[in-house]
Design a protein around this motif. Structure first.
Motif, PDB file in Angstrom:
ATOM      1  N   GLY A 156      -7.492   0.186   6.987  1.00  0.00           N
ATOM      2  CA  GLY A 156      -6.462   1.110   7.439  1.00  0.00           C
ATOM      3  C   GLY A 156      -5.175   0.968   6.653  1.00  0.00           C
ATOM      4  O   GLY A 156      -5.117   0.292   5.628  1.00  0.00           O
ATOM      5  N   ALA A 157      -4.140   1.627   7.163  1.00  0.00           N
ATOM      6  CA  ALA A 157      -2.846   1.637   6.475  1.00  0.00           C
ATOM      7  C   ALA A 157      -1.704   1.270   7.418  1.00  0.00           C
ATOM      8  O   ALA A 157      -0.619   1.818   7.319  1.00  0.00           O
ATOM      9  N   VAL A 158      -1.947   0.342   8.334  1.00  0.00           N
ATOM     10  CA  VAL A 158      -0.911  -0.059   9.275  1.00  0.00           C
ATOM     11  C   VAL A 158       0.231  -0.710   8.506  1.00  0.00           C
ATOM     12  O   VAL A 158       0.018  -1.604   7.687  1.00  0.00           O
ATOM     13  N   SER A 159       1.455  -0.246   8.784  1.00  0.00           N
ATOM     14  CA  SER A 159       2.617  -0.836   8.121  1.00  0.00           C
ATOM     15  C   SER A 159       3.431  -1.707   9.073  1.00  0.00           C
ATOM     16  O   SER A 159       4.120  -2.612   8.620  1.00  0.00           O
ATOM     17  N   ASN A 160       3.363  -1.461  10.368  1.00  0.00           N
ATOM     18  CA  ASN A 160       4.114  -2.234  11.360  1.00  0.00           C
ATOM     19  C   ASN A 160       3.166  -2.798  12.409  1.00  0.00           C
ATOM     20  O   ASN A 160       2.401  -2.045  13.015  1.00  0.00           O
ATOM     21  N   LEU A 212      -5.800  -9.917   9.017  1.00  0.00           N
ATOM     22  CA  LEU A 212      -4.655  -9.247   8.397  1.00  0.00           C
ATOM     23  C   LEU A 212      -4.770  -9.160   6.879  1.00  0.00           C
ATOM     24  O   LEU A 212      -4.099  -8.348   6.257  1.00  0.00           O
ATOM     25  N   VAL A 213      -5.615  -9.978   6.271  1.00  0.00           N
ATOM     26  CA  VAL A 213      -5.764  -9.906   4.814  1.00  0.00           C
ATOM     27  C   VAL A 213      -6.203  -8.513   4.375  1.00  0.00           C
ATOM     28  O   VAL A 213      -5.917  -8.095   3.256  1.00  0.00           O
ATOM     29  N   HIS A 214      -6.851  -7.778   5.271  1.00  0.00           N
ATOM     30  CA  HIS A 214      -7.277  -6.408   4.955  1.00  0.00           C
ATOM     31  C   HIS A 214      -6.094  -5.455   4.893  1.00  0.00           C
ATOM     32  O   HIS A 214      -6.236  -4.328   4.435  1.00  0.00           O
ATOM     33  N   LEU A 215      -4.942  -5.889   5.372  1.00  0.00           N
ATOM     34  CA  LEU A 215      -3.740  -5.054   5.373  1.00  0.00           C
ATOM     35  C   LEU A 215      -2.699  -5.564   4.380  1.00  0.00           C
ATOM     36  O   LEU A 215      -1.538  -5.178   4.438  1.00  0.00           O
ATOM     37  N   SER A 222      -1.829  -4.920   1.441  1.00  0.00           N
ATOM     38  CA  SER A 222      -1.053  -3.971   0.635  1.00  0.00           C
ATOM     39  C   SER A 222      -0.313  -2.924   1.464  1.00  0.00           C
ATOM     40  O   SER A 222       0.453  -2.146   0.918  1.00  0.00           O
ATOM     41  N   SER A 223      -0.519  -2.900   2.786  1.00  0.00           N
ATOM     42  CA  SER A 223       0.151  -1.878   3.607  1.00  0.00           C
ATOM     43  C   SER A 223       1.117  -2.456   4.641  1.00  0.00           C
ATOM     44  O   SER A 223       2.095  -1.813   4.992  1.00  0.00           O
ATOM     45  N   LEU A 224       0.879  -3.659   5.125  1.00  0.00           N
ATOM     46  CA  LEU A 224       1.707  -4.229   6.200  1.00  0.00           C
ATOM     47  C   LEU A 224       3.070  -4.661   5.668  1.00  0.00           C
ATOM     48  O   LEU A 224       3.161  -5.567   4.842  1.00  0.00           O
ATOM     49  N   THR A 225       4.114  -3.987   6.129  1.00  0.00           N
ATOM     50  CA  THR A 225       5.470  -4.301   5.663  1.00  0.00           C
ATOM     51  C   THR A 225       6.304  -5.003   6.727  1.00  0.00           C
ATOM     52  O   THR A 225       7.277  -5.661   6.402  1.00  0.00           O
ATOM     53  N   LEU A 228      -0.044 -11.572   2.572  1.00  0.00           N
ATOM     54  CA  LEU A 228       0.502 -10.239   2.851  1.00  0.00           C
ATOM     55  C   LEU A 228       1.534  -9.863   1.785  1.00  0.00           C
ATOM     56  O   LEU A 228       2.736 -10.026   1.959  1.00  0.00           O
ATOM     57  N   SER A 229       1.050  -9.326   0.677  1.00  0.00           N
ATOM     58  CA  SER A 229       1.901  -9.058  -0.488  1.00  0.00           C
ATOM     59  C   SER A 229       2.952  -7.974  -0.247  1.00  0.00           C
ATOM     60  O   SER A 229       3.993  -7.974  -0.901  1.00  0.00           O
ATOM     61  N   ALA A 230       2.728  -7.060   0.666  1.00  0.00           N
ATOM     62  CA  ALA A 230       3.678  -5.972   0.925  1.00  0.00           C
ATOM     63  C   ALA A 230       4.684  -6.319   2.028  1.00  0.00           C
ATOM     64  O   ALA A 230       5.604  -5.550   2.278  1.00  0.00           O
ATOM     65  N   LEU A 231       4.516  -7.468   2.678  1.00  0.00           N
ATOM     66  CA  LEU A 231       5.365  -7.834   3.814  1.00  0.00           C
ATOM     67  C   LEU A 231       6.830  -7.947   3.397  1.00  0.00           C
ATOM     68  O   LEU A 231       7.178  -8.671   2.469  1.00  0.00           O
ATOM     69  N   GLN A 232       7.681  -7.192   4.088  1.00  0.00           N
ATOM     70  CA  GLN A 232       9.116  -7.205   3.815  1.00  0.00           C
ATOM     71  C   GLN A 232       9.905  -7.842   4.953  1.00  0.00           C
ATOM     72  O   GLN A 232      11.004  -8.333   4.746  1.00  0.00           O
TER      73      GLN A 232
END
Length: 145
Positions: free
Chosen positions: A75-79, A99-102, A104-107, A126-130
């Protein structure tokens, strides 16, 4: 009868079932004892709609986090917010493995009152996590993290 047939036809269309407008923000909360069948049902629903879900909030033992989060794969969950997940049967750190499946999308990730004793190492994937918020995890303060 015509209305039923019309609506049934809508639910088979991917532009409806994958619509972030309809399914973008999902909140699941439960105050009763954890029931594995509800976790599996929620995970199955999330798997069918994972292209549309952008924000997920799990509260008060809304099921086994590992099972529910597995439904987000692809999926593309960001939050993602998890609150008060005590008594779910798994250590929350272990439950976060899906969560490793997310990555690139989880910020944004918030883990509130989840009885964390340390920052889960899975979070480093989580490379996209901000934004990471860990309020109410008193075990972190005791561990010096």
């Amino acid at each position: 009868m015509a209305l039923t047939s019309c609506c049934r036809g809508l639910w088979t269309r991917s532009d409806v079932t994958d619509s972030p407008v309809l399914w973008g923000a999902i909140a699941a909360s439960r105050r009763q004892a954890a029931r594995p069948d509800l976790s599996v049902s929620l995970a199955a629903w999330l798997a069918r709609h994972n292209a549309a879900v952008r924000s997920l909030q799990l509260s008060c033992g809304a099921g086994s986090p590992a099972v529910v989060l597995a439904g987000l794969a692809g999926g593309a969950v960001s939050n993602l917010e998890m609150q008060d997940t005590q008594g779910v049967g798994l250590e929350v750190g272990e439950a976060l493995a899906p969560l490793v499946h997310l990555s690139s999308s989880l910020t944004m990730l918030q883990l509130s009152c989840c009885r964390l004793g340390r920052i889960p190492p899975q979070l480093s994937a989580l490379s996209a996590l901000q934004s990471l918020s860990l309020p109410g995890n008193t075990g972190l303060a005791a561990a010096g993290e």
